[in-house]
Design a protein around this motif. Structure first.
Motif, PDB file in Angstrom:
ATOM      1  N   ASN A 134      -3.135 -12.573   0.985  1.00 21.61           N
ATOM      2  CA  ASN A 134      -2.989 -12.885   2.407  1.00 21.61           C
ATOM      3  C   ASN A 134      -3.973 -12.095   3.254  1.00 21.61           C
ATOM      4  OD1 ASN A 134      -0.926 -14.722   1.943  1.00 21.61           O
ATOM      5  ND2 ASN A 134       0.687 -13.204   2.245  1.00 21.61           N
ATOM      6  N   TRP A 135      -4.120 -10.805   2.971  1.00 18.75           N
ATOM      7  CA  TRP A 135      -5.037  -9.986   3.757  1.00 18.75           C
ATOM      8  C   TRP A 135      -6.475 -10.474   3.578  1.00 18.75           C
ATOM      9  CZ3 TRP A 135      -9.388  -7.136   3.446  1.00 18.75           C
ATOM     10  CH2 TRP A 135      -9.701  -6.396   4.583  1.00 18.75           C
ATOM     11  N   LEU A 136      -6.867 -10.775   2.350  1.00 24.76           N
ATOM     12  CA  LEU A 136      -8.228 -11.254   2.089  1.00 24.76           C
ATOM     13  C   LEU A 136      -8.486 -12.573   2.814  1.00 24.76           C
ATOM     14  CD1 LEU A 136      -8.436 -10.424  -1.704  1.00 24.76           C
ATOM     15  CD2 LEU A 136      -9.739  -9.305   0.119  1.00 24.76           C
ATOM     16  N   ALA A 137      -7.508 -13.475   2.793  1.00 20.92           N
ATOM     17  CA  ALA A 137      -7.667 -14.769   3.469  1.00 20.92           C
ATOM     18  C   ALA A 137      -7.790 -14.594   4.980  1.00 20.92           C
ATOM     19  CB  ALA A 137      -6.492 -15.682   3.132  1.00 20.92           C
ATOM     20  N   LYS A 138      -6.959 -13.738   5.555  1.00 19.43           N
ATOM     21  CA  LYS A 138      -6.983 -13.524   7.007  1.00 19.43           C
ATOM     22  C   LYS A 138      -8.239 -12.806   7.476  1.00 19.43           C
ATOM     23  CE  LYS A 138      -2.000 -13.347   7.623  1.00 19.43           C
ATOM     24  NZ  LYS A 138      -0.851 -12.486   7.908  1.00 19.43           N
ATOM     25  N   ASN A 139      -8.877 -12.065   6.597  1.00 19.07           N
ATOM     26  CA  ASN A 139     -10.039 -11.263   6.966  1.00 19.07           C
ATOM     27  C   ASN A 139     -11.313 -11.742   6.289  1.00 19.07           C
ATOM     28  OD1 ASN A 139      -8.941  -8.837   8.639  1.00 19.07           O
ATOM     29  ND2 ASN A 139      -7.465  -9.201   6.998  1.00 19.07           N
ATOM     30  N   ALA A 140     -11.378 -13.022   5.971  1.00 24.71           N
ATOM     31  CA  ALA A 140     -12.524 -13.588   5.249  1.00 24.71           C
ATOM     32  C   ALA A 140     -13.846 -13.387   5.985  1.00 24.71           C
ATOM     33  CB  ALA A 140     -12.291 -15.073   4.988  1.00 24.71           C
ATOM     34  N   GLU A 141     -13.808 -13.295   7.298  1.00 20.39           N
ATOM     35  CA  GLU A 141     -15.030 -13.147   8.093  1.00 20.39           C
ATOM     36  C   GLU A 141     -15.426 -11.696   8.336  1.00 20.39           C
ATOM     37  OE1 GLU A 141     -16.862 -15.842   8.836  1.00 20.39           O
ATOM     38  OE2 GLU A 141     -15.339 -16.946   7.703  1.00 20.39           O
ATOM     39  N   LEU A 142     -14.611 -10.759   7.902  1.00 18.13           N
ATOM     40  CA  LEU A 142     -14.878  -9.339   8.109  1.00 18.13           C
ATOM     41  C   LEU A 142     -16.155  -8.942   7.374  1.00 18.13           C
ATOM     42  CD1 LEU A 142     -13.671  -6.719   9.360  1.00 18.13           C
ATOM     43  CD2 LEU A 142     -12.589  -6.322   7.149  1.00 18.13           C
ATOM     44  N   ARG A 143     -17.069  -8.280   8.055  1.00 22.85           N
ATOM     45  CA  ARG A 143     -18.365  -7.940   7.456  1.00 22.85           C
ATOM     46  C   ARG A 143     -18.548  -6.445   7.250  1.00 22.85           C
ATOM     47  NH1 ARG A 143     -18.621 -12.045   4.932  1.00 22.85           N
ATOM     48  NH2 ARG A 143     -19.042 -13.970   6.009  1.00 22.85           N
ATOM     49  N   GLN A 144     -17.464  -5.699   7.232  1.00 26.47           N
ATOM     50  CA  GLN A 144     -17.569  -4.263   6.951  1.00 26.47           C
ATOM     51  C   GLN A 144     -16.786  -3.953   5.687  1.00 26.47           C
ATOM     52  OE1 GLN A 144     -15.713  -2.847  10.579  1.00 26.47           O
ATOM     53  NE2 GLN A 144     -13.939  -2.156   9.433  1.00 26.47           N
ATOM     54  N   ASP A 145     -17.186  -2.925   4.985  1.00 27.12           N
ATOM     55  CA  ASP A 145     -16.460  -2.495   3.804  1.00 27.12           C
ATOM     56  C   ASP A 145     -15.130  -1.892   4.218  1.00 27.12           C
ATOM     57  OD1 ASP A 145     -18.632  -3.269   2.317  1.00 27.12           O
ATOM     58  OD2 ASP A 145     -19.282  -1.243   1.809  1.00 27.12           O
ATOM     59  N   VAL A 146     -14.123  -2.090   3.387  1.00 29.49           N
ATOM     60  CA  VAL A 146     -12.808  -1.490   3.593  1.00 29.49           C
ATOM     61  C   VAL A 146     -12.336  -0.931   2.260  1.00 29.49           C
ATOM     62  CG1 VAL A 146     -12.159  -3.009   5.502  1.00 29.49           C
ATOM     63  CG2 VAL A 146     -11.554  -3.640   3.175  1.00 29.49           C
ATOM     64  N   MET A 147     -11.307  -0.112   2.319  1.00 25.12           N
ATOM     65  CA  MET A 147     -10.710   0.411   1.097  1.00 25.12           C
ATOM     66  C   MET A 147      -9.318  -0.189   0.950  1.00 25.12           C
ATOM     67  SD  MET A 147     -10.203   4.288  -0.302  1.00 25.12           S
ATOM     68  CE  MET A 147     -11.960   4.569  -0.309  1.00 25.12           C
ATOM     69  N   ILE A 148      -9.141  -0.982  -0.098  1.00 24.79           N
ATOM     70  CA  ILE A 148      -7.829  -1.529  -0.420  1.00 24.79           C
ATOM     71  C   ILE A 148      -7.078  -0.430  -1.161  1.00 24.79           C
ATOM     72  CG2 ILE A 148      -6.575  -3.282  -1.714  1.00 24.79           C
ATOM     73  CD1 ILE A 148      -8.163  -4.455   0.631  1.00 24.79           C
ATOM     74  N   VAL A 149      -5.908  -0.061  -0.654  1.00 27.13           N
ATOM     75  CA  VAL A 149      -5.121   1.024  -1.237  1.00 27.13           C
ATOM     76  C   VAL A 149      -3.910   0.433  -1.942  1.00 27.13           C
ATOM     77  CG1 VAL A 149      -3.823   3.123  -0.745  1.00 27.13           C
ATOM     78  CG2 VAL A 149      -5.893   2.606   0.566  1.00 27.13           C
ATOM     79  N   THR A 150      -3.769   0.807  -3.206  1.00 26.05           N
ATOM     80  CA  THR A 150      -2.649   0.351  -4.017  1.00 26.05           C
ATOM     81  C   THR A 150      -1.964   1.559  -4.647  1.00 26.05           C
ATOM     82  OG1 THR A 150      -4.026   0.110  -5.992  1.00 26.05           O
ATOM     83  CG2 THR A 150      -3.793  -1.830  -4.568  1.00 26.05           C
ATOM     84  N   CYS A 151      -0.794   1.341  -5.197  1.00 24.68           N
ATOM     85  CA  CYS A 151      -0.071   2.396  -5.911  1.00 24.68           C
ATOM     86  C   CYS A 151      -0.471   2.375  -7.382  1.00 24.68           C
ATOM     87  CB  CYS A 151       1.437   2.187  -5.799  1.00 24.68           C
ATOM     88  SG  CYS A 151       2.045   2.366  -4.118  1.00 24.68           S
ATOM     89  N   ASN A 152      -0.430   3.538  -8.009  1.00 27.26           N
ATOM     90  CA  ASN A 152      -0.766   3.600  -9.428  1.00 27.26           C
ATOM     91  C   ASN A 152       0.447   3.232 -10.282  1.00 27.26           C
ATOM     92  OD1 ASN A 152       0.849   5.895  -9.539  1.00 27.26           O
ATOM     93  ND2 ASN A 152      -0.850   7.317  -9.643  1.00 27.26           N
ATOM     94  N   LYS A 153       0.327   3.396 -11.588  1.00 30.60           N
ATOM     95  CA  LYS A 153       1.377   2.974 -12.530  1.00 30.60           C
ATOM     96  C   LYS A 153       2.715   3.670 -12.319  1.00 30.60           C
ATOM     97  CE  LYS A 153      -1.836   1.913 -16.218  1.00 30.60           C
ATOM     98  NZ  LYS A 153      -2.311   2.273 -17.563  1.00 30.60           N
ATOM     99  N   LYS A 154       2.703   4.841 -11.700  1.00 29.73           N
ATOM    100  CA  LYS A 154       3.962   5.569 -11.484  1.00 29.73           C
ATOM    101  C   LYS A 154       4.904   4.807 -10.564  1.00 29.73           C
ATOM    102  CE  LYS A 154       1.886  10.075 -12.234  1.00 29.73           C
ATOM    103  NZ  LYS A 154       1.490  11.343 -11.613  1.00 29.73           N
ATOM    104  N   SER A 155       4.360   3.951  -9.733  1.00 26.13           N
ATOM    105  CA  SER A 155       5.162   3.129  -8.812  1.00 26.13           C
ATOM    106  C   SER A 155       5.192   1.704  -9.351  1.00 26.13           C
ATOM    107  CB  SER A 155       4.564   3.158  -7.413  1.00 26.13           C
ATOM    108  OG  SER A 155       4.526   4.456  -6.915  1.00 26.13           O
ATOM    109  N   ARG A 156       5.915   1.493 -10.384  1.00 33.70           N
ATOM    110  CA  ARG A 156       5.889   0.219 -11.123  1.00 33.70           C
ATOM    111  C   ARG A 156       6.133  -1.003 -10.251  1.00 33.70           C
ATOM    112  NH1 ARG A 156       9.244   2.764 -15.878  1.00 33.70           N
ATOM    113  NH2 ARG A 156       7.534   3.733 -17.009  1.00 33.70           N
ATOM    114  N   ASP A 157       7.056  -0.918  -9.315  1.00 36.81           N
ATOM    115  CA  ASP A 157       7.381  -2.091  -8.496  1.00 36.81           C
ATOM    116  C   ASP A 157       6.289  -2.441  -7.496  1.00 36.81           C
ATOM    117  OD1 ASP A 157       8.022   0.300  -7.166  1.00 36.81           O
ATOM    118  OD2 ASP A 157       9.479  -0.715  -5.881  1.00 36.81           O
ATOM    119  N   LYS A 158       5.382  -1.512  -7.199  1.00 39.21           N
ATOM    120  CA  LYS A 158       4.306  -1.754  -6.228  1.00 39.21           C
ATOM    121  C   LYS A 158       2.926  -1.673  -6.865  1.00 39.21           C
ATOM    122  CE  LYS A 158       6.946   0.176  -2.426  1.00 39.21           C
ATOM    123  NZ  LYS A 158       6.966   1.188  -1.374  1.00 39.21           N
TER     124      LYS A 158
END
Length: 79
Positions: free
Chosen positions: A19-43
């Motif tokens: 959803n975020w990628l689709a909504k920001n398809a025209e964005l022309r600056q780099d961003v950092m996508i932040v995710t949880c590591n394996k310790k947070s299995r549900d996320k």
């Protein structure tokens, strides 16, 4: 190691990332996508899965970083 100071976008599921990628398809600056590591299995999104989803939407994937706590950052952009 120097972690770039980019806008950070935290996602905790594939749907949130899509959803975020689709909504920001025209964005022309780099961003950092932040995710949880394996310790947070549900996320947790693996680095490989983040890369696949980002490429599917036409974005480029840069370097990944281990952030504070259980977070991982993935630099993405259109450059």
């Amino acid at each position: 190691m120097h972690i770039p100071k980019l806008k950070r976008v935290k996602v905790s599921s594939e749907d949130e990332l899509r959803n975020w990628l689709a909504k920001n398809a025209e964005l022309r600056q780099d961003v950092m996508i932040v995710t949880c590591n394996k310790k947070s299995r549900d996320k947790h999104l693996s680095s490989n899965r983040v890369r696949e989803l980002v490429r599917e939407k036409g974005w480029n994937v840069g370097r990944s970083y281990t952030l504070v706590g259980n977070l991982e950052g993935h630099v993405v952009g259109h450059s």
